[in-house]
Design an enzyme around this catalytic site. Sequence first.
Site, PDB file in Angstrom:
ATOM      1  N   ASP A 157       0.893  -1.176   0.021  1.00 11.96           N
ATOM      2  CA  ASP A 157       0.010   0.018  -0.015  1.00 11.96           C
ATOM      3  C   ASP A 157       0.728   1.170  -0.050  1.00 11.96           C
ATOM      4  OD1 ASP A 157      -2.426  -1.510   0.095  1.00 11.96           O
ATOM      5  OD2 ASP A 157      -2.497  -1.433   2.359  1.00 11.96           O
ATOM      6  N   ASP A 171      -6.969  -1.717  -4.613  1.00 14.63           N
ATOM      7  CA  ASP A 171      -8.151  -1.440  -3.520  1.00 14.63           C
ATOM      8  C   ASP A 171      -9.006  -0.380  -4.222  1.00 14.63           C
ATOM      9  OD1 ASP A 171      -6.867  -2.917  -1.868  1.00 14.63           O
ATOM     10  OD2 ASP A 171      -5.911  -1.338  -0.677  1.00 14.63           O
TER      11      ASP A 171
END
Length: 208
Positions: A157, A171
């Site tokens: 991330d 995501d």
Amino acid sequence: MSSCRTDSSSVGWIIPTNSSSQPEHETAGTEAGDRSPRKARLVVLLALAGLAYALDLGSKFLVVSRLENQRSIDVIGGVLTLQVMRNPGAAFSMGQAFTVVFTAIALAVVVVVVRVSRKLHSLPWAVALGLLLGGALGNLTDRTFRAPGVFRGHVVDFISVEHFAVFNLADSAIVCGGVLMVFLSFLGISLDGAAPRERRGSGVVVGG
């Protein structure tokens, strides 16, 4: 000698409207015409899934090689920053104790999208499923090939929004695809692109 007459006003004629009354070559032509839109929608689904997957993998490769173990980069005055984090959980760093479970869920999503695509005729549904498939494949690749091990890998991330979460492009694709699916379901649009219809009988009676 008596004569027999048939009163045409008392005879009812039944006109079939089902597809079985159509000539065989017309039915075949209709089926061929139905397959063409489905193939076009399938191309859209696969193209969008491939694009989302490529952007996710490319962005992760770039930030890991350039930003990991480095100071975060301010993009919008501290509100939006870039910083690499390894996430063992689901989207937006949720459920970090269930890495293997989320890997299984990602696999299930891929299988379900492939199966339902056989009935796909709707362009909006092709977009939604393409985003969902591309995002699921992106994070599934991390879970399969990154440390600490197969099916237990941590997802990369790097997009950090102040007071919100740290996430990635996969995501974002999953969330956008999911929201679009909910919206289409709310409107009553099915995979075949049709709105709900009332059932009709198989024939019409003319005369009485």
